[in-house]
Design a protein around this motif. Structure first.
Motif, PDB file in Angstrom:
ATOM      1  N   ASP A 244     -25.397 -26.344  14.669  1.00  0.00           N
ATOM      2  CA  ASP A 244     -25.336 -27.470  13.743  1.00  0.00           C
ATOM      3  C   ASP A 244     -26.244 -28.604  14.237  1.00  0.00           C
ATOM      4  O   ASP A 244     -26.639 -28.653  15.401  1.00  0.00           O
TER       5      ASP A 244
ATOM      6  N   PRO B 150     -23.788 -40.293   4.826  1.00  0.00           N
ATOM      7  CA  PRO B 150     -24.309 -38.994   4.381  1.00  0.00           C
ATOM      8  C   PRO B 150     -25.426 -39.153   3.349  1.00  0.00           C
ATOM      9  O   PRO B 150     -25.448 -40.124   2.586  1.00  0.00           O
ATOM     10  N   THR B 151     -26.347 -38.202   3.332  1.00  0.00           N
ATOM     11  CA  THR B 151     -27.520 -38.318   2.455  1.00  0.00           C
ATOM     12  C   THR B 151     -27.126 -38.633   1.014  1.00  0.00           C
ATOM     13  O   THR B 151     -27.771 -39.460   0.365  1.00  0.00           O
TER      14      THR B 151
ATOM     15  N   THR C 205     -33.597 -36.053   6.905  1.00  0.00           N
ATOM     16  CA  THR C 205     -32.730 -35.672   5.789  1.00  0.00           C
ATOM     17  C   THR C 205     -32.306 -34.204   5.829  1.00  0.00           C
ATOM     18  O   THR C 205     -31.461 -33.787   5.048  1.00  0.00           O
TER      19      THR C 205
ATOM     20  N   PRO D  57     -28.392 -39.158   9.028  1.00  0.00           N
ATOM     21  CA  PRO D  57     -27.227 -39.149   8.136  1.00  0.00           C
ATOM     22  C   PRO D  57     -26.137 -38.203   8.653  1.00  0.00           C
ATOM     23  O   PRO D  57     -26.426 -37.175   9.267  1.00  0.00           O
ATOM     24  N   LYS D  58     -24.906 -38.591   8.391  1.00  0.00           N
ATOM     25  CA  LYS D  58     -23.766 -37.882   8.972  1.00  0.00           C
ATOM     26  C   LYS D  58     -23.693 -36.417   8.532  1.00  0.00           C
ATOM     27  O   LYS D  58     -23.345 -35.542   9.325  1.00  0.00           O
ATOM     28  N   ASP D  59     -24.015 -36.137   7.262  1.00  0.00           N
ATOM     29  CA  ASP D  59     -23.797 -34.771   6.762  1.00  0.00           C
ATOM     30  C   ASP D  59     -24.651 -33.737   7.480  1.00  0.00           C
ATOM     31  O   ASP D  59     -24.247 -32.581   7.598  1.00  0.00           O
ATOM     32  N   ILE D  60     -25.812 -34.128   7.994  1.00  0.00           N
ATOM     33  CA  ILE D  60     -26.660 -33.119   8.633  1.00  0.00           C
ATOM     34  C   ILE D  60     -26.308 -32.881  10.100  1.00  0.00           C
ATOM     35  O   ILE D  60     -26.916 -32.052  10.767  1.00  0.00           O
TER      36      ILE D  60
ATOM     37  N   ASP E  70     -22.735 -32.992  10.931  1.00  0.00           N
ATOM     38  CA  ASP E  70     -21.295 -32.721  10.903  1.00  0.00           C
ATOM     39  C   ASP E  70     -21.053 -31.231  10.715  1.00  0.00           C
ATOM     40  O   ASP E  70     -21.359 -30.680   9.651  1.00  0.00           O
TER      41      ASP E  70
ATOM     42  N   ASN F  98     -19.836 -29.688   7.543  1.00  0.00           N
ATOM     43  CA  ASN F  98     -20.625 -29.791   6.310  1.00  0.00           C
ATOM     44  C   ASN F  98     -21.717 -28.723   6.320  1.00  0.00           C
ATOM     45  O   ASN F  98     -22.464 -28.610   7.299  1.00  0.00           O
TER      46      ASN F  98
ATOM     47  N   ARG G   5     -24.512 -28.670   5.083  1.00  0.00           N
ATOM     48  CA  ARG G   5     -25.863 -29.206   5.229  1.00  0.00           C
ATOM     49  C   ARG G   5     -26.267 -29.369   6.705  1.00  0.00           C
ATOM     50  O   ARG G   5     -27.427 -29.639   7.009  1.00  0.00           O
ATOM     51  N   SER G   6     -25.292 -29.216   7.612  1.00  0.00           N
ATOM     52  CA  SER G   6     -25.643 -29.358   9.033  1.00  0.00           C
ATOM     53  C   SER G   6     -26.118 -28.048   9.651  1.00  0.00           C
ATOM     54  O   SER G   6     -26.578 -28.028  10.789  1.00  0.00           O
TER      55      SER G   6
END
Lengths: 575, 173
Positions: free
Chosen positions: A2, A100-101, A129, A158-161, A163, A166, A168-169
């Motif tokens: 991740d 997050p993005t 991103t 951003p947090k989502d990449i 986490d 998620n 997206r990570s």
């Protein structure tokens, strides 16, 4: 893998041993893999502290300092250190969390436009991103921060990449990442033609001065500089950012020029017929009023940043490139084809005449007087090891430290020159001490500065970073007071802090430090000796010093350097 | 970089930048931060999707060209800067304009338009919409010519420019 783990691994791959930071919502996922990382993380009490610690670390080591904080207010709290590092060309990488993005642009909780805010105060910044881009971006950030003219780089994540919860990570780790910066290609090689032209000017000059700036230290060029000075016999001035780049004890060293430079350094530049500027940028604090600065001097300007060449003063010979390569090439050229045969004896005797008539000096203490701040610096200088690192805040104490310390080694002086950030010294000293735990690190601070960042002494105690603080406490914002005394008819507006509060000894003790208070000159040496013996916790000495003492010499704002004001007892000396 | 000092006030730079979000903001904020004046600015993608081209006309009263170019070049996303000297560049600007045009004035307006090489895009009961592509100075002249009729709305693109064909190895970086 991740994105969060990839970020930490990418930092490890860059050789990061220590980072300074404070976690929060958006950066939370990156703090989890830190537990298993080889990187030492130092938990600060305020994000500004993290930034200045990273700067102090970078100043002392030459390696990039790293700080990591969360989004929003944490990012804005580290804006000052970013700007400070930008002004003083300090290599630093700052990681900030971001919302997050999908939430970017919605005014989400703890969202701010970090890359927008920091655009003009970073060498470059990134908003990442995609998780897959993290390793390459980190590599690019370190490359940009440390090459060419060094500077701070910010990476907003951003947090989502990062986490792991998620999708997206998700990313694929590979060691094989290459930087992709088609617009970034700093030129380090110097033009031999420019070297020959510079050498010609040097050979022909009667009153040359080597004007040495912080770039010498960034380029690791102190040894080359010494070779050049000794080969040519040309005297050296070291700016506030270059103290220690050439030994103060050397016969050719004239010390610090500029607004509070010593008479000889300032006047030598002013009267020179050739300034050889090496890694310096003709800052207004050095030049005074520009149209009256060094009026007869031709200029050789060796500088890594093309935009600095001709920005303030048009050079006669520009040497664009790495300043160490420039100096080495100059040395080779002058050694091969001669240093010229101009007789400079008259110039040397003028220099030594100024040194005799206008030494750095202050009115000596007489019984009944309060303690002199300059005396404290002298005692400190004389009772600490040669390789002691001194970090200073901003104001009168900074100028006294720079003037009265004897710097004989590069990378022993750390201060905030360009931005003039009050509160710099304590966190910067902590950063330096983390880098060199076996060396003595003193912060020279003022009481105004101390109250801005003292909380980091808690960090120092808890993390076992035993720095020492010499607090030159005059109960005033002393430099502002000095200006009001000299230029505002002694109308003191909002510069008196307090004689009684805070109680610095108690405050220091409450933060786990040893606190010592000194009022009497006779106690100065013993207090310093006591502090020097303590190595298991930070020490703060509250020196109660004379509030009426001013920094001399001084070039008044708007005046030329020829109008340098010397202390009252030197004013009758012939110039 | 050719740093010959030009003796005219406005100067055209063609700046190739990485086609990434925020790059225009970086360029604009650099100009604001350093107090450089922009006379006009046009941005568009190039034939290579990785890059965009910014055509910026700078006002040299605010700062020397040399300093503007060097500061721009420090932006990591700026890949190439080409200076275009008058006589070594093809420059064009597009103007769209809606002008008051009662039926009895239309022939006159169309005559001006034909002479300038413009086009009628649309005709309404009492107004016409016109377009003109040309040298910025010609566009200025045509705009002056239309003013007495009553300009209802006007939009100009700012100039775009390329080096002349025989000058591609000329000034530039």
């Amino acid at each position: 893998m991740d994105g969060g783990r990839a970020l930490i691994r990418a930092l490890e791959n860059e050789g990061v041993e220590v980072m300074f930071g404070l976690p929060g919502g958006a950066i939370l996922p990156v703090y989890d893999p830190i537990i298993d990382s080889s990187i030492r993380h130092i938990l600060v009490r305020h994000e500004q502290g993290a930034g200045h610690m990273a700067e102090g670390y970078a100043h002392a080591t030459g390696r990039p300092g790293v700080a990591m904080v969360t989004s929003g207010p944490a990012a804005t709290n580290i804006v000052t250190p970013l700007c400070d590092a930008y002004m003083d060309s300090v290599p630093m990488v700052v990681i900030t969390g971001q919302v997050p993005t999908g939430a970017i642009g919605t005014d989400a909780f703890q969202e701010c436009d970090t890359t927008g805010i920091t655009q003009s105060i970073t060498k470059h910044n990134f908003l990442v991103t995609e998780a897959q881009d993290i390793p390459r971006t980190i590599k690019e950030a370190f490359h940009i921060a440390t090459t060419g003219r060094p500077g701070p780089v910010l990476v907003d994540i951003p947090k989502d990449i990062v986490d792991p919860g998620n999708p997206r990570s998700a990313m694929t780790w590979t060691d094989d990442v290459t930087i992709d910066l088609p617009g970034y290609n700093p030129q380090t090689e110097v033009d031999p033609e420019a070297i020959r032209a510079a050498a010609e000017l040097i050979r022909a000059s009667e009153r040359p001065v080597l004007y040495v700036g912080g770039g010498i230290l960034k380029a690791r060029a102190a040894d080359a500089l010494r070779e050049l000075a000794e080969l040519t016999g040309i005297s050296v001035v070291t700016t506030l950012m270059a103290r220690g780049a050439f030994p103060d004890g050397h016969d050719l060293c004239l010390g610090m020029p500029g607004m509070h430079g010593n008479f000889t350094a300032v006047t030598a530049m002013q009267e020179s017929d050739l300034l050889i500027a090496l890694g310096a940028r003709f800052d207004d604090r050095v030049t005074g009023r520009l149209d009256g600065f060094a009026p007869d001097a031709k200029i050789v300007h060796a500088e890594i940043d093309p935009a600095e060449i001709g920005k303030v003063r048009r050079p006669d010979v520009a040497i664009q490139g790495d300043v160490r390569l420039a100096i080495e090439a100059l040395v080779a050229e002058l050694a091969t084809n001669g240093t010229g045969d101009v007789d400079r004896d008259a110039w040397r005797s003028r220099l030594s005449g100024w040194q005799e008539r206008f030494p750095l000096a202050y009115e000596q203490w007489v019984p009944g007087d309060p303690l002199k701040p300059q005396y404290v610096i002298e005692c400190l200088r004389d009772s600490t090891p040669d390789d002691t690192i001194v970090a200073s805040g901003v104001g009168q104490h900074q100028m006294w430290a720079s003037q009265y310390w004897k710097f004989d080694h590069p990378y022993t002086w750390i201060n905030s020159g360009g931005l003039g950030t009050m509160g710099f010294s304590i966190p910067a000293a902590i950063g330096a001490k983390v880098a060199f735990p076996d060396r003595m690190v003193w912060a020279v601070d003022g009481d105004g500065c101390f109250q801005m960042t003292a909380q980091e002494l808690v960090t120092a105690t808890v993390e076992n970073i035993p720095i020492k603080v010499a607090l030159l406490n005059n109960s005033y914002l002393g430099m502002v007071r000095q200006w009001q005394e000299m230029f505002y008819e002694e109308r003191y507006s909002e510069v008196f802090l307090s004689k009684d509060v805070p109680d610095y000894k108690m405050w220091a003790e409450s933060m786990g430090c040893v606190g010592i208070r000194v009022d009497d000159p006779e106690e100065v040496e013993s207090a310093i000796a006591k502090a020097n013996e303590i190595d298991d916790r930070p020490v703060v000495i509250d020196f109660r010093v004379d509030a009426a003492e001013k920094v001399y010499p001084m070039v008044p704002s708007g005046a030329t350097n020829s109008e340098l004001v010397v202390p009252p007892f030197q004013q009758d000396q012939p110039r | 970089m050719n740093t010959q000092a030009p003796d005219y006030r406005y100067h055209t730079l063609v700046v190739t930048v990485e086609n990434k979000s925020g790059v225009l903001a970086r360029v604009a904020s650099l100009f604001a931060r350093r107090a450089f004046n922009i006379e006009s600015l046009a941005v568009a993608p190039t034939d290579d999707e990785l890059f965009s081209r910014i055509t910026v006309v700078v006002d040299l009263e605010s700062a020397p060209l040399d300093q503007i170019v060097k500061q721009l070049d420090k932006l990591v996303n700026v890949v190439e800067i080409r200076e275009l000297y008058p006589g070594h560049a093809v420059e064009r600007e597009l103007m769209l304009v809606t002008v008051s045009a009662e039926p009895d004035r239309r022939d006159e307006i169309v005559e001006h338009l034909d002479r300038a090489g413009g086009k009628v895009l649309s005709v309404g009961t009492d107004r016409m919409m016109l377009s003109l592509v040309g040298l910025p100075a010609r566009v200025d002249e045509f705009e002056d010519l239309l003013r007495p009729y009553g300009i209802v709305e006007l939009q100009r693109t700012g100039r775009v420019a390329l080096a002349t064909l025989d000058d591609h190895d000329g000034p530039g970086r």
